[in-house]
Enzyme design. Structure first.
Site, short mmCIF file in Angstrom:
data_model
loop_
_atom_site.label_atom_id
_atom_site.label_comp_id
_atom_site.label_asym_id
_atom_site.label_seq_id
_atom_site.Cartn_x
_atom_site.Cartn_y
_atom_site.Cartn_z
N SER A 18 0.82 -1.22 0.00
CA SER A 18 0.00 0.00 0.00
C SER A 18 0.85 1.26 0.00
O SER A 18 0.32 2.38 -0.08
CB SER A 18 -0.93 0.00 1.21
OG SER A 18 -0.20 -0.22 2.41
N HIS A 31 -39.52 23.30 -11.81
CA HIS A 31 -39.57 22.52 -13.06
C HIS A 31 -38.85 23.24 -14.21
O HIS A 31 -39.18 23.04 -15.37
CB HIS A 31 -41.01 22.23 -13.50
CG HIS A 31 -41.88 21.71 -12.42
ND1 HIS A 31 -42.10 20.37 -12.19
CD2 HIS A 31 -42.59 22.36 -11.45
CE1 HIS A 31 -42.92 20.21 -11.16
NE2 HIS A 31 -43.22 21.40 -10.69
N SER A 83 -12.80 26.41 -26.75
CA SER A 83 -12.92 25.19 -27.56
C SER A 83 -11.74 25.13 -28.52
O SER A 83 -11.24 26.16 -28.98
CB SER A 83 -14.23 25.25 -28.34
OG SER A 83 -14.13 24.48 -29.52
N LYS A 143 -16.32 30.02 -28.49
CA LYS A 143 -16.81 29.38 -27.28
C LYS A 143 -16.15 29.85 -26.00
O LYS A 143 -14.96 30.08 -25.95
CB LYS A 143 -16.62 27.86 -27.39
CG LYS A 143 -17.48 27.23 -28.45
CD LYS A 143 -18.88 26.97 -27.96
CE LYS A 143 -18.83 25.72 -27.14
NZ LYS A 143 -20.04 25.24 -26.66
N ASN A 197 -16.68 28.18 -22.28
CA ASN A 197 -17.41 27.10 -21.61
C ASN A 197 -17.23 27.15 -20.08
O ASN A 197 -16.14 27.42 -19.60
CB ASN A 197 -16.93 25.73 -22.11
CG ASN A 197 -17.19 25.56 -23.60
OD1 ASN A 197 -18.19 26.05 -24.12
ND2 ASN A 197 -16.28 24.90 -24.28
N GLU A 235 -18.90 22.60 -14.65
CA GLU A 235 -19.20 21.25 -15.13
C GLU A 235 -18.40 20.21 -14.35
O GLU A 235 -18.90 19.14 -14.02
CB GLU A 235 -18.91 21.15 -16.64
CG GLU A 235 -19.90 21.96 -17.46
CD GLU A 235 -19.44 22.21 -18.89
OE1 GLU A 235 -18.74 21.35 -19.46
OE2 GLU A 235 -19.76 23.28 -19.44
N TYR A 255 -9.31 -7.19 12.36
CA TYR A 255 -8.62 -6.64 11.19
C TYR A 255 -8.52 -7.66 10.07
O TYR A 255 -8.14 -8.81 10.31
CB TYR A 255 -7.20 -6.15 11.55
CG TYR A 255 -6.50 -5.55 10.35
CD1 TYR A 255 -6.68 -4.21 10.03
CD2 TYR A 255 -5.72 -6.34 9.50
CE1 TYR A 255 -6.08 -3.67 8.89
CE2 TYR A 255 -5.13 -5.80 8.37
CZ TYR A 255 -5.32 -4.46 8.07
OH TYR A 255 -4.74 -3.93 6.95
N LYS A 265 -8.22 3.53 2.04
CA LYS A 265 -7.41 4.74 1.87
C LYS A 265 -7.60 5.48 0.56
O LYS A 265 -7.74 6.70 0.55
CB LYS A 265 -5.93 4.41 2.07
CG LYS A 265 -5.67 4.11 3.52
CD LYS A 265 -4.31 3.54 3.78
CE LYS A 265 -4.33 2.87 5.13
NZ LYS A 265 -5.29 1.73 5.20
N1 ARG Z 1 -1.20 -1.30 5.29
C1 ARG Z 1 -2.12 -1.82 6.24
C2 ARG Z 1 -3.47 -1.11 6.11
O1 ARG Z 1 -3.48 -0.11 5.53
C3 ARG Z 1 -1.61 -1.63 7.63
C4 ARG Z 1 -2.13 -2.58 8.64
C5 ARG Z 1 -1.53 -3.93 8.45
N2 ARG Z 1 -1.97 -4.82 9.45
C6 ARG Z 1 -1.86 -6.16 9.31
N3 ARG Z 1 -2.33 -6.87 10.27
N4 ARG Z 1 -1.33 -6.69 8.26
O2 ARG Z 1 -4.47 -1.56 6.57
#
Ligand code: ARG
Length: 456
Positions: free
Chosen positions: A22, A155, A276, A282, A284, A289, A316, A324
C-alpha cells in the site's frame, strides 16, 4: 527481507508484493504516522522501554525522516509494504537497534487506525474552513446583488419573482447544515486507537489517556476490538464528502444554465472558463461542469468503501486497506472543488438588464390570485379565475401586466383600481416579508443571521 519473515521459507512473489503493497498510496500518511510514532515512543519512555536519551534519539530520527521525505530524499524499497514498515525500516537503518524497540506493544492495526483518524480529523477541519470561505462569498454576493430580481423556477419554468440574494442565501443555509455534518464526522473520528495493540489491548500498560491528549484526541478508544476494526469514521467522512458534492453539483447545474446564451443571467470570469479547440467563439463553464461531474466520484467513493466494509468480520482483515484510496481521493478533490466554486461565485458577473428583460409577467399570477383572496374570494376560485386570465393572455398574445382594470373585471368584479399595484416586481417581492421569504426585509434579516452564524 521482510520484518515478519521469520516463519517463512521463501520470499513473497513479486506479483504478490505489487498486489499487496500500500506504500504507493499510503505514504500520504507519513506525517500522521511519524506524529503517532513519536507519541508512542514518548509513552514507551514513561514505562522505561526507552531511556530519556533513547527517546530523544528516536524522536530526532523520526523527525529527520519526515524532513527528508518532504525534500524528496527518501528511497523506498520494493519490500516496504506500507508507510508504517517503511518508516520503521529506515529508522532502524539510521539509528540502529534502539529503533527496533519502537514497535513494542504496538501493532500496525492500532497504528494505521490512529494514522487514519489523525488524517481524517485534519482534512475535515480543512474542509470546514473551505466551506466557511464559500459561505463568506455567498454573504458578499447576497449583499451586492440585493437589488436584482430574478425569476425563481420550479420545473425550470418561471414560477415567482425572487431576489437573487435570496437564492445565494439558500446556498449559505444548506452549507451551514453541511458544517454540522462535518462536525459530527469530526466527533466520530475523535478517538485514539493506539494501545489497542493487534486487537486485544497492548501487553504494555502505557497511559493511554495521556497518550490520547498528546495526539490531540479527546479520548482513547474504550474497546480494543472496536479500535482496530471500526472504519465508521471513514464511512462518515466519505458520506459528508458525498453530501457536499451532491449539493454543490446542484448549484453548479443552475449556474451552468444561467450562463448559457439562452439565459444570459450571469457571465463567468475568463479565469474560470475555458475555450474550444475548434469553435473560436466558445467560452465554456468547465469549472462548474467539473464541480457537477466530480459529485459522481464522491458518491462512488462512499459506495466503494461501504461495499468493501460490509463483508469484513472483526477484527482486522486486509480488506480494510481499501479504505485509503477512496478517502484520499474524495478529500483532495473536495478541497479543490470548494476552492474553485468559491472563486467562480466570487468573480462571476450578473447581467441585470438581461435578467430584467426575462421576467415574465405571469410570474405575478400567484400575486394576482392573492389579490382576489384579499378581496374575499376563496383561493381555489381565485386560482381558476387567474387561470382563465392567463389563458386569455396567451390566446391574445397579451402580456398580463398590460391588461386594464376594465379587462380584468370581465373575469371578476372584485378587481378594483388598486389592482395595478400587483404588477410591480418590487411589490411582489415585498409581499413576502414573511420569515424566511424573499421580501427585501426578510432577506436583510437572513443576511444578518448568516453573519451572526458565521461569528459563532
Ligand atoms: N497497510 C495496512 C493497512 O493499511 C496496515 C495494517 C496492516 N496490518 C496487518 N495486520 N497486516 O491496513
Amino acid at each position: 527481507m521482510k520484518m515478519w519473515d521469520g516463519r517463512f521459507s521463501k520470499p513473497s512473489d513479486r506479483l504478490m508484493e505489487q498486489f499487496h503493497n500500500s506504500l504507493p498510496f499510503d505514504q500520504k500518511l507519513i506525517e500522521e504516522d511519524i506524529q503517532g510514532s513519536i507519541a508512542w515512543a514518548g509513552a514507551l519512555k514513561e514505562i522505561a522501554i526507552f531511556t530519556a536519551d533513547e527517546y530523544q534519539m528516536v524522536k530526532k530520527g523520526l523527525e529527520e525522516i519526515l524532513r527528508d521525505y518532504s525534500e524528496g530524499k527518501i528511497q523506498f524499497l520494493p519490500q516496504d509494504e506500507d508507510i508504517h514498515m517503511a518508516v520503521e525500516r529506515i529508522l532502524i537503518e539510521r539509528i540502529g537497534d534502539t529503533a527496533a524497540r519502537l514497535h513494542t506493544g504496538r501493532s500496525r492495526n492500532d497504528q494505521v487506525a490512529t494514522d487514519c483518524r489523525l488524517y481524517v480529523l485534519k482534512v475535515l477541519k480543512k474542509i470546514s474552513d473551505a466551506v466557511v470561505n464559500l459561505q463568506n462569498v455567498l454573504i458578499s454576493r447576497a449583499e451586492n446583488d440585493y437589488e436584482i430580481i430574478i425569476p425563481g423556477f420550479t420545473h425550470l419554468q418561471q414560477a415567482q419573482p425572487i431576489l437573487l440574494s435570496h437564492y445565494w442565501l439558500s446556498f449559505f443555509f444548506l452549507l451551514q447544515r453541511e458544517k454540522s455534518r462535518l462536525q459530527h464526522a469530526i466527533e466520530t473520528a475523535d478517538m485514539m486507537p493506539l494501545g489497542a495493540g493487534a486487537m486485544a489491548g497492548s501487553g504494555f500498560n502505557v497511559d493511554r489517556f495521556r497518550l490520547a491528549s498528546s495526539l490531540g484526541f479527546s479520548t482513547p478508544s474504550h474497546n480494543s476490538i472496536d479500535a482496530v476494526s471500526s472504519r465508521d469514521f471513514i464511512l462518515e467522512a466519505l458520506s459528508v464528502a458525498a453530501s457536499i458534492g451532491i449539493h454543490l453539483s446542484r448549484y453548479a447545474e443552475d449556474l451552468i444554465i444561467w450562463c448559457s446564451h439562452e439565459f444570459g443571467f450571469i457571465e463567468l470570469d475568463d479565469a474560470w472558463s475555458t475555450g474550444s479547440s475548434i469553435m473560436p467563439q466558445k467560452k465554456n463553464p468547465d469549472s462548474l461542469e467539473l464541480i457537477r461531474g466530480k459529485s459522481g466520484r464522491f458518491i462512488g467513493n462512499y459506495m466503494r468503501f461501504a461495499t468493501t466494509l460490509k463483508g469484513i468480520g472483526l477484527t482486522y482483515y486486509k480488506d480494510l486497506q481499501e479504505d485509503k484510496e477512496p478517502l484520499f481521493d474524495s478529500f483532495s478533490q473536495l478541497d479543490l472543488v470548494l476552492q474553485v466554486f468559491t472563486q467562480v461565485i466570487a468573480t462571476l458577473k450578473t447581467n441585470k438588464e438581461r435578467i430584467t428583460e426575462d421576467l415574465d409577467p405571469f410570474l405575478l399570477a400567484t400575486d394576482l390570485a392573492d389579490y382576489l383572496v384579499r378581496k374575499g374570494m376563496p383561493f381555489r376560485h381565485a386560482h381558476k379565475v387567474i387561470g382563465k386570465i392567463v389563458a386569455y393572455c396567451i390566446d391574445n398574445k397579451l402580456p398580463m401586466n398590460n391588461l386594464t382594470q376594465k379587462q380584468l373585471c370581465d373575469f371578476s368584479d372584485l378587481f378594483d383600481s388598486d389592482v395595478m399595484q400587483v404588477f410591480s416586481w418590487k411589490n411582489a417581492i415585498d409581499a413576502r416579508n414573511i420569515y424566511g421569504g424573499t421580501g427585501s426585509k426578510s432577506v436583510k434579516e437572513q443576511i444578518d443571521l448568516a453573519k451572526t452564524l458565521l461569528k459563532t
